[in-house]
Design an enzyme around this catalytic site. Sequence first.
Site, PDB file in Angstrom:
ATOM      1  N   GLY A 233       0.844  -1.193   0.000  1.00 12.20           N
ATOM      2  CA  GLY A 233       0.000   0.000   0.000  1.00 12.20           C
ATOM      3  C   GLY A 233       0.873   1.234   0.000  1.00 12.20           C
ATOM      4  N   ARG A 234       0.435   2.245   0.748  1.00 12.05           N
ATOM      5  CA  ARG A 234       1.194   3.507   0.766  1.00 12.05           C
ATOM      6  C   ARG A 234       2.624   3.268   1.249  1.00 12.05           C
ATOM      7  NH1 ARG A 234      -3.816   4.347   2.786  1.00 12.05           N
ATOM      8  NH2 ARG A 234      -5.127   5.918   1.818  1.00 12.05           N
ATOM      9  N   ILE A 235       2.742   2.639   2.431  1.00  8.44           N
ATOM     10  CA  ILE A 235       4.077   2.478   3.018  1.00  8.44           C
ATOM     11  C   ILE A 235       4.896   1.461   2.219  1.00  8.44           C
ATOM     12  CG2 ILE A 235       5.350   1.782   5.101  1.00  8.44           C
ATOM     13  CD1 ILE A 235       2.910   2.876   6.726  1.00  8.44           C
TER      14      ILE A 235
ATOM     15  N   ARG B  13       2.715  -4.299  12.180  1.00  9.71           N
ATOM     16  CA  ARG B  13       2.156  -4.527  13.508  1.00  9.71           C
ATOM     17  C   ARG B  13       2.748  -5.814  14.080  1.00  9.71           C
ATOM     18  NH1 ARG B  13       0.851  -0.035  13.866  1.00  9.71           N
ATOM     19  NH2 ARG B  13      -1.201   0.867  14.214  1.00  9.71           N
TER      20      ARG B  13
ATOM     21  N   GLU C 194       2.623  -4.846  22.984  1.00  9.85           N
ATOM     22  CA  GLU C 194       3.280  -3.582  23.342  1.00  9.85           C
ATOM     23  C   GLU C 194       2.690  -3.020  24.631  1.00  9.85           C
ATOM     24  OE1 GLU C 194       3.253  -0.888  20.006  1.00  9.85           O
ATOM     25  OE2 GLU C 194       4.116  -2.405  18.695  1.00  9.85           O
TER      26      GLU C 194
ATOM     27  N   ARG D 204      -3.038  -7.723  -1.531  1.00 13.57           N
ATOM     28  CA  ARG D 204      -4.349  -8.299  -1.863  1.00 13.57           C
ATOM     29  C   ARG D 204      -4.592  -8.232  -3.364  1.00 13.57           C
ATOM     30  NH1 ARG D 204      -8.151  -5.422   2.344  1.00 13.57           N
ATOM     31  NH2 ARG D 204      -7.051  -3.762   1.310  1.00 13.57           N
TER      32      ARG D 204
ATOM     33  N   GLY E  19       8.002   4.372  14.091  1.00 15.30           N
ATOM     34  CA  GLY E  19       7.882   4.558  12.633  1.00 15.30           C
ATOM     35  C   GLY E  19       7.394   5.937  12.220  1.00 15.30           C
TER      36      GLY E  19
ATOM     37  N   HIS F 235       8.388   1.392  18.587  1.00 14.26           N
ATOM     38  CA  HIS F 235       7.255   1.841  17.753  1.00 14.26           C
ATOM     39  C   HIS F 235       7.421   3.325  17.373  1.00 14.26           C
ATOM     40  CE1 HIS F 235       2.760   0.914  16.795  1.00 14.26           C
ATOM     41  NE2 HIS F 235       3.271   1.771  15.912  1.00 14.26           N
TER      42      HIS F 235
HETATM   43  N1  LIG Z   1       5.428   1.466  12.724  1.00 17.63           N
HETATM   44  C1  LIG Z   1       4.651   2.534  12.687  1.00 17.63           C
HETATM   45  O1  LIG Z   1       4.828   3.496  13.423  1.00 17.63           O
HETATM   46  C2  LIG Z   1       3.537   2.582  11.705  1.00 17.63           C
HETATM   47  C3  LIG Z   1       2.927   1.420  11.282  1.00 17.63           C
HETATM   48  N2  LIG Z   1       1.900   1.480  10.386  1.00 17.63           N
HETATM   49  C4  LIG Z   1       1.302   0.208   9.976  1.00 17.63           C
HETATM   50  O2  LIG Z   1       1.429   0.075   8.571  1.00 17.63           O
HETATM   51  C5  LIG Z   1       0.200  -0.428   8.054  1.00 17.63           C
HETATM   52  C6  LIG Z   1       0.076  -0.106   6.586  1.00 17.63           C
HETATM   53  O3  LIG Z   1      -0.089   1.290   6.416  1.00 17.63           O
HETATM   54  P1  LIG Z   1      -0.374   1.921   4.967  1.00 17.63           P
HETATM   55  O4  LIG Z   1       0.627   1.450   3.991  1.00 17.63           O
HETATM   56  O5  LIG Z   1      -0.569   3.362   5.178  1.00 17.63           O
HETATM   57  O6  LIG Z   1      -1.783   1.233   4.634  1.00 17.63           O
HETATM   58  P2  LIG Z   1      -2.415   0.991   3.203  1.00 17.63           P
HETATM   59  O7  LIG Z   1      -3.848   0.697   3.460  1.00 17.63           O
HETATM   60  O8  LIG Z   1      -2.052   2.056   2.267  1.00 17.63           O
HETATM   61  O9  LIG Z   1      -1.687  -0.353   2.702  1.00 17.63           O
HETATM   62  C7  LIG Z   1      -1.905  -1.602   3.264  1.00 17.63           C
HETATM   63  C8  LIG Z   1      -1.692  -2.633   2.178  1.00 17.63           C
HETATM   64  O10 LIG Z   1      -1.738  -3.932   2.782  1.00 17.63           O
HETATM   65  C9  LIG Z   1      -2.445  -4.778   1.890  1.00 17.63           C
HETATM   66  N3  LIG Z   1      -3.021  -5.918   2.591  1.00 17.63           N
HETATM   67  C10 LIG Z   1      -4.078  -5.939   3.440  1.00 17.63           C
HETATM   68  N4  LIG Z   1      -4.331  -7.208   3.800  1.00 17.63           N
HETATM   69  C11 LIG Z   1      -3.409  -7.971   3.178  1.00 17.63           C
HETATM   70  C12 LIG Z   1      -3.162  -9.369   3.153  1.00 17.63           C
HETATM   71  N5  LIG Z   1      -3.930 -10.232   3.830  1.00 17.63           N
HETATM   72  N6  LIG Z   1      -2.129  -9.825   2.397  1.00 17.63           N
HETATM   73  C13 LIG Z   1      -1.379  -8.958   1.693  1.00 17.63           C
HETATM   74  N7  LIG Z   1      -1.564  -7.631   1.675  1.00 17.63           N
HETATM   75  C14 LIG Z   1      -2.576  -7.157   2.408  1.00 17.63           C
HETATM   76  C15 LIG Z   1      -3.515  -3.893   1.277  1.00 17.63           C
HETATM   77  O11 LIG Z   1      -3.970  -4.441   0.042  1.00 17.63           O
HETATM   78  C16 LIG Z   1      -2.768  -2.598   1.094  1.00 17.63           C
HETATM   79  O12 LIG Z   1      -2.150  -2.534  -0.180  1.00 17.63           O
HETATM   80  C17 LIG Z   1      -0.859   0.211   8.969  1.00 17.63           C
HETATM   81  O13 LIG Z   1      -2.077  -0.488   8.935  1.00 17.63           O
HETATM   82  C18 LIG Z   1      -0.181   0.139  10.319  1.00 17.63           C
HETATM   83  O14 LIG Z   1      -0.463  -1.109  10.925  1.00 17.63           O
HETATM   84  C19 LIG Z   1       1.452   2.668   9.871  1.00 17.63           C
HETATM   85  C20 LIG Z   1       2.027   3.845  10.256  1.00 17.63           C
HETATM   86  C21 LIG Z   1       3.098   3.911  11.222  1.00 17.63           C
HETATM   87  O1  LIG Z   2       1.550   2.728  14.223  1.00 18.71           O
HETATM   88  C1  LIG Z   2       1.151   3.815  13.918  1.00 18.71           C
HETATM   89  C2  LIG Z   2       0.070   4.043  13.034  1.00 18.71           C
HETATM   90  O2  LIG Z   2      -0.132   5.206  12.629  1.00 18.71           O
HETATM   91  O3  LIG Z   2      -0.629   3.082  12.680  1.00 18.71           O
END
Ligand SMILES: NC(=O)C1=CN([C@@H]2O[C@H](COP(=O)(O)OP(=O)(O)OC[C@H]3O[C@@H](n4cnc5c(N)ncnc54)[C@H](O)[C@@H]3O)[C@@H](O)[C@H]2O)C=CC1
Ligand SMILES: O=CC(=O)O
Length: 336
Positions: free
Chosen positions: A167-169, A251, A280, A189, A300, A298
């Site tokens: 996805g985005r990240i 996560r 956590e 997905r 990120g 945590h």
């Molecule tokens: N470490 C940190 O501080 C942070 C962690 N995160 C984590 O990163 C995650 C992703 O963030 P974004 O990229 O912004 O979300 P996003 O929604 O843009 O991307 C998530 C991607 O995961 C894919 N996905 C979902 N279920 C799946 C599966 N079963 N198998 C394969 N791919 C699957 C989706 O199709 C999507 O492309 C967040 O939900 C959060 O848990 C986000 C921000 C900060």
């Molecule tokens: O883990 C941080 C988040 O924005 O999700």
Amino acid sequence: MTDKSDTRRVSGKPRVIVTRRLLPDTEARMGDLFDVTLNEQDKPMSRAELIDAVRSCDVLVPTVTDTIDRDLIDAAGERLGLIANFGAGVDHIDLAAARQRRIMVTNTPGVFTEDTADMTMALIISTTRRFSEGFRAVQEGRWSGWSPSAYLGHRIGGKLLGIVGMGRIGQAVAHRARAFGLRIVYHNRHPLPEAVENMLAARFEPDLDKLVAEADILSLNCPATPETHHILDARRIALMKQGAYLVNAGRGELVDEKALIAALAEGRLGGAGLDVYENEPDVPAALLKLPNVIAMPHLGSATEEGRGAAGEKIIANIRFWADGHRPPDQVLDTLI
Ligand SMILES: NC(=O)C1=CN([C@@H]2O[C@H](COP(=O)(O)OP(=O)(O)OC[C@H]3O[C@@H](n4cnc5c(N)ncnc54)[C@H](O)[C@@H]3O)[C@@H](O)[C@H]2O)C=CC1
Ligand SMILES: O=CC(=O)O
């Protein structure tokens, strides 16, 4: 046609409760715009405090450290109409329970993308180049000078990076990884449009087992959902290449932590770079004892820029909602 049954208009300033300390600018703006109660102590709210909060506000602003489960949502008063999460991940919120009570949920997508991708890249380099071992040796006075054969890691250029969750990240990680000369395979997905794949030089692998087995470095960047719980379980860890590396800035729930510790302790894996954990803020002592683990608390999204932008998103989401419009960052459990 848009179903507007969960939108509503609040007369006067909406009553907003924020569960943690936010950035000063965000708090000041919220104070001007809303009837807001801030958490001056920055201590996570107790269950009783959360119950009191959902009984008395229009909008709750929680973070990842709050468990917003079905029981809490069932305890909410009639006024609670919006849970405006400060953060991208919403795995700590029971979205289906919120939908059933017609309580809208929003998050802060996009504003943490670059920061979390930077963290992922930093973990990739730190693990493969054994930065934590070197740092600990210097810090503990055990470094006895340059050596041609000490602390040898691996060059990342040319290695295969497997990204789970593009996805985005995930895409921002791919963008960086490409510049470091990594080859990229991803599991998602859905495959990305061909033009995006070409831009990132990334190949889609629909079979997650295959991706896990071929990657030199595996990066988890998908959300925690019932479907992704322990997506890297003992069986998949056993599929990983001898000496491969795991990086997790998604996560903690994505990984069977016990199985990971066992694989690292046995020397099956080369190392792990972790920003997130299953329970956590508890981090297993056995994990921290391993020399080939770098553990971050945590962090990120921990930049002033990202967290400030998240505050702006929260404010925008609340204003849209209170004016009777659909907020820009509504999260639908049916779409996650
Ligand atoms: N470490 C940190 O501080 C942070 C962690 N995160 C984590 O990163 C995650 C992703 O963030 P974004 O990229 O912004 O979300 P996003 O929604 O843009 O991307 C998530 C991607 O995961 C894919 N996905 C979902 N279920 C799946 C599966 N079963 N198998 C394969 N791919 C699957 C989706 O199709 C999507 O492309 C967040 O939900 C959060 O848990 C986000 C921000 C900060
Ligand atoms: O883990 C941080 C988040 O924005 O999700």
